[in-house]
Design a protein around this motif. Sequence first.
Motif, PDB file in Angstrom:
ATOM      1  N   GLN A   1       0.802  -1.230   0.000  1.00 21.42           N
ATOM      2  CA  GLN A   1       0.000   0.000   0.000  1.00 21.42           C
ATOM      3  C   GLN A   1       0.834   1.279   0.000  1.00 21.42           C
ATOM      4  O   GLN A   1       0.327   2.350  -0.338  1.00 21.42           O
ATOM      5  CB  GLN A   1      -0.928   0.031   1.235  1.00 21.42           C
ATOM      6  N   CYS A   2       2.090   1.194   0.399  1.00 19.77           N
ATOM      7  CA  CYS A   2       2.917   2.398   0.571  1.00 19.77           C
ATOM      8  C   CYS A   2       2.910   3.257  -0.699  1.00 19.77           C
ATOM      9  O   CYS A   2       3.063   2.757  -1.811  1.00 19.77           O
ATOM     10  CB  CYS A   2       4.351   2.006   0.912  1.00 19.77           C
ATOM     11  N   SER A   3       2.752   4.573  -0.510  1.00 21.07           N
ATOM     12  CA  SER A   3       2.627   5.437  -1.677  1.00 21.07           C
ATOM     13  C   SER A   3       3.965   5.694  -2.357  1.00 21.07           C
ATOM     14  O   SER A   3       3.994   6.200  -3.469  1.00 21.07           O
ATOM     15  CB  SER A   3       1.962   6.755  -1.279  1.00 21.07           C
ATOM     16  N   THR A   4       5.087   5.314  -1.717  1.00 22.66           N
ATOM     17  CA  THR A   4       6.381   5.539  -2.369  1.00 22.66           C
ATOM     18  C   THR A   4       6.628   4.527  -3.484  1.00 22.66           C
ATOM     19  O   THR A   4       7.425   4.782  -4.382  1.00 22.66           O
ATOM     20  CB  THR A   4       7.556   5.424  -1.370  1.00 22.66           C
TER      21      THR A   4
ATOM     22  N   ALA B   1       7.860  -0.646   2.904  1.00 24.07           N
ATOM     23  CA  ALA B   1       7.107   0.419   3.559  1.00 24.07           C
ATOM     24  C   ALA B   1       8.043   1.559   3.933  1.00 24.07           C
ATOM     25  O   ALA B   1       9.153   1.314   4.403  1.00 24.07           O
ATOM     26  CB  ALA B   1       6.438  -0.134   4.809  1.00 24.07           C
ATOM     27  N   CYS B   2       7.588   2.801   3.705  1.00 23.69           N
ATOM     28  CA  CYS B   2       8.424   3.929   4.116  1.00 23.69           C
ATOM     29  C   CYS B   2       8.174   4.255   5.590  1.00 23.69           C
ATOM     30  O   CYS B   2       9.020   4.831   6.261  1.00 23.69           O
ATOM     31  CB  CYS B   2       8.144   5.161   3.248  1.00 23.69           C
ATOM     32  N   GLY B   3       6.988   3.870   6.075  1.00 22.96           N
ATOM     33  CA  GLY B   3       6.667   4.116   7.485  1.00 22.96           C
ATOM     34  C   GLY B   3       6.158   5.519   7.761  1.00 22.96           C
ATOM     35  O   GLY B   3       5.720   5.804   8.872  1.00 22.96           O
ATOM     36  N   GLU B   4       6.202   6.391   6.755  1.00 23.00           N
ATOM     37  CA  GLU B   4       5.867   7.806   6.979  1.00 23.00           C
ATOM     38  C   GLU B   4       4.574   8.232   6.279  1.00 23.00           C
ATOM     39  O   GLU B   4       3.856   9.094   6.784  1.00 23.00           O
ATOM     40  CB  GLU B   4       6.990   8.699   6.430  1.00 23.00           C
ATOM     41  N   CYS B   5       4.307   7.665   5.120  1.00 25.49           N
ATOM     42  CA  CYS B   5       3.188   8.161   4.320  1.00 25.49           C
ATOM     43  C   CYS B   5       1.856   7.802   4.975  1.00 25.49           C
ATOM     44  O   CYS B   5       1.800   7.001   5.904  1.00 25.49           O
ATOM     45  CB  CYS B   5       3.257   7.597   2.894  1.00 25.49           C
ATOM     46  N   ALA B   6       0.779   8.389   4.473  1.00 26.38           N
ATOM     47  CA  ALA B   6      -0.548   8.176   5.068  1.00 26.38           C
ATOM     48  C   ALA B   6      -0.920   6.695   5.027  1.00 26.38           C
ATOM     49  O   ALA B   6      -1.503   6.166   5.976  1.00 26.38           O
ATOM     50  CB  ALA B   6      -1.578   9.018   4.324  1.00 26.38           C
ATOM     51  N   SER B   7      -0.573   6.003   3.928  1.00 25.33           N
ATOM     52  CA  SER B   7      -0.914   4.585   3.815  1.00 25.33           C
ATOM     53  C   SER B   7      -0.194   3.756   4.870  1.00 25.33           C
ATOM     54  O   SER B   7      -0.798   2.923   5.541  1.00 25.33           O
ATOM     55  CB  SER B   7      -0.533   4.060   2.431  1.00 25.33           C
ATOM     56  N   CYS B   8       1.112   3.985   5.005  1.00 23.39           N
ATOM     57  CA  CYS B   8       1.885   3.230   6.000  1.00 23.39           C
ATOM     58  C   CYS B   8       1.343   3.482   7.400  1.00 23.39           C
ATOM     59  O   CYS B   8       1.205   2.559   8.202  1.00 23.39           O
ATOM     60  CB  CYS B   8       3.370   3.613   5.950  1.00 23.39           C
ATOM     61  N   ARG B   9       1.019   4.761   7.671  1.00 23.52           N
ATOM     62  CA  ARG B   9       0.515   5.069   9.012  1.00 23.52           C
ATOM     63  C   ARG B   9      -0.839   4.401   9.254  1.00 23.52           C
ATOM     64  O   ARG B   9      -1.106   3.900  10.339  1.00 23.52           O
ATOM     65  CB  ARG B   9       0.448   6.585   9.222  1.00 23.52           C
TER      66      ARG B   9
HETATM   67 ZN   LIG Z   1       4.722   4.515   3.033  1.00 32.44          ZN
END
Ligand SMILES: [Zn+2]
Length: 330
Positions: free
Chosen positions: A53-56, A61-69
Amino acid sequence: MLLGFQEIIGHEGQIALLRRAVERDRLHHAYLFVGPEGTGKRTVATALTAAVQCSTGTGDACGECASCRAVAHDNHPDVHWLEPRKGKRDITIEQVRGLQQQLALHRFNGKKKVAVIDPLTLMNLHAQNALLKTLEEPPDHSLLILIAESTGGVLSTVLSRCLRLSFFPLTVEQVAAIVAREDGISEDRAMLLASLSYGSLGKALAGEDETLLEQRRDCFRRLAALSPDDARGISDLAEEMGKDREQALRFLDWVRGWLRDIMVLQVTGSAATVCNRDLLEPLQQAAATRRVQESTAALAEIDNVTRSINRNFNRRMVLEGFIPGILGQQ
Ligand SMILES: [Zn+2]
């Protein structure tokens, strides 16, 4: 807590395979993660979900974007965890139908509709049969992750439609590294907790409090001093360790590690890879006075004893029968 693929310790092969599949957009529609409790199947399932799902779009996972959160906080609209409802033993057919309706909807903002079923083994046969339909004709952009400790009781038709990834217990060193990172505790203590966990991160992180550690030391001092013909001493110990199911299973875990260490001492003659380092003296004492075959026989018996305890046999009697085998002939 959300860990990305690259932050997870262990399971390198499984993670490399999943990561490559995410990067190339070549994910299978259904994965089955099989392995003992506490080895990190849910952690990897969450990492996979977030990576998808990560938007990057980097494959992790980037852990920062809205999807990761959203994945980290368990409120992503395109991610569904299917577990037994509170107070219920099974995952029901109604829950599966509810999930199928969700999967048939358009995606909200995710790249895929992800469903994680944990544990698959608590799905009754009706529910499994209902799930088959989804596995046979997976909706577009869907990803199913099924989690199980073993494949017993799972329909072969379900198994054959999933790509299976096996998870194995982590090494003591891997568990220790994770424990030290999570809790910021000393390396020695992390090693001790890890050695008591037998490759289960869940157990190591749950930690054993000081009272339990002391009880364990006391139990082994007594075992080391006990003679096989001391019926009274054996009965007392069986009574105490069998006072409830939880304690009896914990005792068997302790004994498993204890026997393993005795065998390490007997076979290698060295204490370098002994896990229960705080018990070295009674271990050496036991290793010197018994035969290797006695340790292997007792170790093999533990699974039977565990089964009897889980079936609610009389715990004191079961343990009374088992303890002399741990002591050897002396
Ligand atoms: Zn992300």
